[in-house]
Design a protein around this motif. Structure first.
Motif, PDB file in Angstrom:
ATOM      1  N   THR A  52       0.634  -6.857   6.415  1.00  0.00           N
ATOM      2  CA  THR A  52       0.561  -6.252   5.081  1.00  0.00           C
ATOM      3  C   THR A  52       1.912  -6.333   4.380  1.00  0.00           C
ATOM      4  O   THR A  52       1.980  -6.673   3.186  1.00  0.00           O
ATOM      5  CB  THR A  52       0.093  -4.786   5.180  1.00  0.00           C
ATOM      6  OG1 THR A  52      -1.202  -4.756   5.785  1.00  0.00           O
ATOM      7  CG2 THR A  52       0.041  -4.123   3.820  1.00  0.00           C
ATOM      8  N   TYR A  53       2.994  -6.040   5.095  1.00  0.00           N
ATOM      9  CA  TYR A  53       4.334  -6.144   4.492  1.00  0.00           C
ATOM     10  C   TYR A  53       4.590  -7.562   4.001  1.00  0.00           C
ATOM     11  O   TYR A  53       5.117  -7.763   2.899  1.00  0.00           O
ATOM     12  CB  TYR A  53       5.424  -5.766   5.501  1.00  0.00           C
ATOM     13  CG  TYR A  53       5.531  -4.290   5.803  1.00  0.00           C
ATOM     14  CD1 TYR A  53       5.327  -3.322   4.832  1.00  0.00           C
ATOM     15  CD2 TYR A  53       5.859  -3.870   7.087  1.00  0.00           C
ATOM     16  CE1 TYR A  53       5.429  -1.971   5.123  1.00  0.00           C
ATOM     17  CE2 TYR A  53       5.975  -2.517   7.381  1.00  0.00           C
ATOM     18  CZ  TYR A  53       5.748  -1.571   6.401  1.00  0.00           C
ATOM     19  OH  TYR A  53       5.870  -0.238   6.698  1.00  0.00           O
ATOM     20  N   GLN A  55       2.363  -9.895   3.200  1.00  0.00           N
ATOM     21  CA  GLN A  55       1.491 -10.188   2.061  1.00  0.00           C
ATOM     22  C   GLN A  55       2.002  -9.513   0.799  1.00  0.00           C
ATOM     23  O   GLN A  55       2.008 -10.120  -0.284  1.00  0.00           O
ATOM     24  CB  GLN A  55       0.061  -9.740   2.361  1.00  0.00           C
ATOM     25  CG  GLN A  55      -0.635 -10.574   3.398  1.00  0.00           C
ATOM     26  CD  GLN A  55      -1.939  -9.951   3.878  1.00  0.00           C
ATOM     27  OE1 GLN A  55      -2.314  -8.852   3.469  1.00  0.00           O
ATOM     28  NE2 GLN A  55      -2.634 -10.645   4.773  1.00  0.00           N
ATOM     29  N   ASN A  56       2.438  -8.257   0.930  1.00  0.00           N
ATOM     30  CA  ASN A  56       2.967  -7.538  -0.233  1.00  0.00           C
ATOM     31  C   ASN A  56       4.213  -8.218  -0.787  1.00  0.00           C
ATOM     32  O   ASN A  56       4.393  -8.300  -2.006  1.00  0.00           O
ATOM     33  CB  ASN A  56       3.281  -6.088   0.122  1.00  0.00           C
ATOM     34  CG  ASN A  56       2.031  -5.248   0.273  1.00  0.00           C
ATOM     35  OD1 ASN A  56       0.941  -5.651  -0.121  1.00  0.00           O
ATOM     36  ND2 ASN A  56       2.173  -4.086   0.876  1.00  0.00           N
ATOM     37  N   ILE A  59       3.073 -11.320  -2.697  1.00  0.00           N
ATOM     38  CA  ILE A  59       2.480 -10.934  -3.990  1.00  0.00           C
ATOM     39  C   ILE A  59       3.572 -10.486  -4.952  1.00  0.00           C
ATOM     40  O   ILE A  59       3.592 -10.883  -6.125  1.00  0.00           O
ATOM     41  CB  ILE A  59       1.423  -9.833  -3.794  1.00  0.00           C
ATOM     42  CG1 ILE A  59       0.204 -10.409  -3.073  1.00  0.00           C
ATOM     43  CG2 ILE A  59       1.017  -9.208  -5.126  1.00  0.00           C
ATOM     44  CD1 ILE A  59      -0.777  -9.353  -2.561  1.00  0.00           C
ATOM     45  N   SER A  60       4.494  -9.668  -4.465  1.00  0.00           N
ATOM     46  CA  SER A  60       5.591  -9.176  -5.297  1.00  0.00           C
ATOM     47  C   SER A  60       6.436 -10.345  -5.811  1.00  0.00           C
ATOM     48  O   SER A  60       6.810 -10.380  -6.996  1.00  0.00           O
ATOM     49  CB  SER A  60       6.456  -8.204  -4.499  1.00  0.00           C
ATOM     50  OG  SER A  60       7.585  -7.810  -5.246  1.00  0.00           O
ATOM     51  N   ASP A 108      14.247  -7.269  -1.788  1.00  0.00           N
ATOM     52  CA  ASP A 108      12.861  -7.115  -1.327  1.00  0.00           C
ATOM     53  C   ASP A 108      12.662  -7.753   0.051  1.00  0.00           C
ATOM     54  O   ASP A 108      12.016  -7.176   0.924  1.00  0.00           O
ATOM     55  CB  ASP A 108      11.879  -7.729  -2.319  1.00  0.00           C
ATOM     56  CG  ASP A 108      11.739  -6.908  -3.585  1.00  0.00           C
ATOM     57  OD1 ASP A 108      12.256  -5.770  -3.629  1.00  0.00           O
ATOM     58  OD2 ASP A 108      11.109  -7.407  -4.545  1.00  0.00           O
ATOM     59  N   THR A 112      11.768  -5.703   3.452  1.00  0.00           N
ATOM     60  CA  THR A 112      10.570  -6.091   4.190  1.00  0.00           C
ATOM     61  C   THR A 112      10.923  -6.405   5.643  1.00  0.00           C
ATOM     62  O   THR A 112      10.217  -5.988   6.569  1.00  0.00           O
ATOM     63  CB  THR A 112       9.881  -7.293   3.514  1.00  0.00           C
ATOM     64  OG1 THR A 112       9.496  -6.908   2.196  1.00  0.00           O
ATOM     65  CG2 THR A 112       8.651  -7.738   4.300  1.00  0.00           C
TER      66      THR A 112
END
Length: 183
Positions: A52-53, A55-56, A59-60, A108, A112
């Motif tokens: 999830t991290y 993927q986020n 996306i970010s 970021d 992450t």
């Protein structure tokens, strides 16, 4: 002949105690394994969190890239609209925007990676806890089997000792003949 019943019952009781201890040992080992399996689910959860991290972050980054392109396009349009096409303010703004954009992406990515490392630590901790749960189940099982073996040895020893005192093992004693005489 009834004096032979107690030693035989003692031996039978010892065999039963050993059997029960072995069953309890199996259950203790199974409980340790079940606990380990429950703990190992934490690894799956941590891996899902890591995914999830990532993927986020992806996306970010995509969203920031689109916004960055729009901002840079606006600066270029403004500059061209004013007739400025070379050096000076518009280029400085574009360079500053690009630096800020790269900085934001780096922050970021760093955050992450820190979050992922924390999840990796949780996975390792879960592996260790699962191993300890298995070891605990195995230790409990070993202790129970040892108690059963002790009970078996003591019971058989006691029963055989009593039979010996009754003369069951004397040279001229016929234990089975005496036992047949009971019936």
């Amino acid at each position: 002949m009834f004096e032979f019943i107690k030693p035989i019952l003692d031996i039978g009781s010892a065999l039963y105690a050993k059997s029960q201890a072995d069953k309890a040992a199996s259950q203790a080992k199974a409980i340790g394994e079940k606990n380990a399996q429950i703990i190992l689910r934490d690894i799956e959860i941590a891996q899902q969190q890591i995914d999830t991290y990532r993927q986020n972050l992806e996306i970010s980054n995509e969203r920031k890239n689109r916004k960055f392109g729009a901002v840079q396009g606006s600066v270029i349009n403004l500059a061209l609209g004013r007739g400025m096409t070379s050096r000076g303010s518009p280029q400085d703004i574009l360079i500053d925007n690009a630096s800020e954009f790269e900085y934001e992406l780096a922050i970021d990515a760093y955050n992450t990676e820190i979050a992922i490392m924390e999840q990796e630590d949780l996975k390792e901790e879960a592996r260790l806890r699962a191993e300890v749960a298995r070891m605990g189940g195995n230790a409990e099982a070993s202790m129970l089997r040892a108690k059963g073996t002790t009970a078996l040895i003591q019971g058989i020893g006691s029963g055989l000792g009593q039979l010996d005192q009754l003369g069951a093992f004397d040279d001229n004693a016929n234990l089975f003949g005496k036992l047949r005489g009971i019936g």
